[in-house]
Design an enzyme around this catalytic site. Structure first.
Site, PDB file in Angstrom:
ATOM      1  N   TYR A 127     -34.506 -11.660 -62.194  1.00  0.00           N
ATOM      2  CA  TYR A 127     -33.546 -10.901 -61.406  1.00  0.00           C
ATOM      3  C   TYR A 127     -32.224 -10.801 -62.174  1.00  0.00           C
ATOM      4  O   TYR A 127     -31.570  -9.754 -62.189  1.00  0.00           O
ATOM      5  CB  TYR A 127     -33.304 -11.574 -60.057  1.00  0.00           C
ATOM      6  CG  TYR A 127     -34.501 -11.525 -59.144  1.00  0.00           C
ATOM      7  CD1 TYR A 127     -34.734 -10.408 -58.362  1.00  0.00           C
ATOM      8  CD2 TYR A 127     -35.389 -12.588 -59.078  1.00  0.00           C
ATOM      9  CE1 TYR A 127     -35.828 -10.351 -57.523  1.00  0.00           C
ATOM     10  CE2 TYR A 127     -36.477 -12.547 -58.235  1.00  0.00           C
ATOM     11  CZ  TYR A 127     -36.703 -11.434 -57.457  1.00  0.00           C
ATOM     12  OH  TYR A 127     -37.791 -11.380 -56.639  1.00  0.00           O
ATOM     13  N   ASN A 157     -37.989  -1.651 -51.704  1.00  0.00           N
ATOM     14  CA  ASN A 157     -38.677  -0.688 -52.567  1.00  0.00           C
ATOM     15  C   ASN A 157     -40.018  -0.247 -51.985  1.00  0.00           C
ATOM     16  O   ASN A 157     -40.822  -1.063 -51.551  1.00  0.00           O
ATOM     17  CB  ASN A 157     -38.906  -1.317 -53.933  1.00  0.00           C
ATOM     18  CG  ASN A 157     -39.830  -0.480 -54.779  1.00  0.00           C
ATOM     19  OD1 ASN A 157     -39.661   0.723 -54.888  1.00  0.00           O
ATOM     20  ND2 ASN A 157     -40.807  -1.124 -55.364  1.00  0.00           N
ATOM     21  N   CYS A 203     -42.181  -4.053 -58.752  1.00  0.00           N
ATOM     22  CA  CYS A 203     -41.206  -5.080 -58.420  1.00  0.00           C
ATOM     23  C   CYS A 203     -41.809  -6.482 -58.452  1.00  0.00           C
ATOM     24  O   CYS A 203     -41.087  -7.458 -58.434  1.00  0.00           O
ATOM     25  CB  CYS A 203     -40.588  -4.791 -57.065  1.00  0.00           C
ATOM     26  SG  CYS A 203     -41.778  -4.494 -55.769  1.00  0.00           S
ATOM     27  N   HIS A 204     -43.135  -6.602 -58.495  1.00  0.00           N
ATOM     28  CA  HIS A 204     -43.757  -7.932 -58.542  1.00  0.00           C
ATOM     29  C   HIS A 204     -43.565  -8.588 -59.901  1.00  0.00           C
ATOM     30  O   HIS A 204     -43.822  -9.774 -60.052  1.00  0.00           O
ATOM     31  CB  HIS A 204     -45.244  -7.826 -58.226  1.00  0.00           C
ATOM     32  CG  HIS A 204     -46.017  -7.002 -59.192  1.00  0.00           C
ATOM     33  ND1 HIS A 204     -46.048  -5.623 -59.143  1.00  0.00           N
ATOM     34  CD2 HIS A 204     -46.774  -7.362 -60.250  1.00  0.00           C
ATOM     35  CE1 HIS A 204     -46.815  -5.190 -60.124  1.00  0.00           C
ATOM     36  NE2 HIS A 204     -47.265  -6.223 -60.822  1.00  0.00           N
ATOM     37  N   GLU A 233     -52.645  -9.305 -63.912  1.00  0.00           N
ATOM     38  CA  GLU A 233     -52.138  -8.714 -65.153  1.00  0.00           C
ATOM     39  C   GLU A 233     -52.183  -9.700 -66.302  1.00  0.00           C
ATOM     40  O   GLU A 233     -51.671  -9.434 -67.378  1.00  0.00           O
ATOM     41  CB  GLU A 233     -50.695  -8.237 -64.961  1.00  0.00           C
ATOM     42  CG  GLU A 233     -50.563  -7.201 -63.868  1.00  0.00           C
ATOM     43  CD  GLU A 233     -49.149  -6.667 -63.764  1.00  0.00           C
ATOM     44  OE1 GLU A 233     -48.263  -7.208 -64.444  1.00  0.00           O
ATOM     45  OE2 GLU A 233     -48.958  -5.700 -63.018  1.00  0.00           O
TER      46      GLU A 233
END
Length: 98
Positions: free
Chosen positions: A23, A46, A53-54, A80
DNA sequence: CTAATGACCATTA
DNA sequence: ATAATGGCCATTA
């Protein structure tokens, strides 16, 4: 759409798959290093699928919050290839200066 | 307008 | 190592 959110989304949008940022890094990227909490607030609202955003985590290595639950956030990251133990992510995955 | 809130952070004990 | 604290800023009530 507020200008601030626009800037935040534009930055996060550029984070590729398997990559993560903090962040604080996002805050610095938009030239507002102090607005860390505000970044979280913006990401909370969002809706766009285009902004991942993850992939935004806390500076201490914990994954942080997520609108649909922290569990879901971890799932997405694992998907991922990001290694996560408990609430923390493995150090090599963390990039504080994107 | 003011006050409270929160997907945070760095410092301190 | 954990817990508490004060600060920061955009948004919302």
């Amino acid at each position: 759409m507020i200008e601030f959110q626009k800037k935040v989304y534009n930055v996060v949008k550029c984070v590729p798959r398997g990559r993560i940022v903090t962040y604080g890094a996002v805050a610095r990227a938009i030239n507002k290093p102090q607005a860390v909490r505000a970044v979280g607030n913006a990401l909370n609202k969002n809706l766009f699928k285009s902004v991942p955003c993850h992939r935004v985590i806390r500076s201490d290595g914990r994954v942080g919050g997520f609108a649909r639950g922290t569990k879901e956030k971890i799932k997405l990251l694992r998907r991922e290839g990001v290694k996560i133990s408990g609430e923390k992510v493995e150090p090599p995955s963390i990039l504080k200066n994107p």
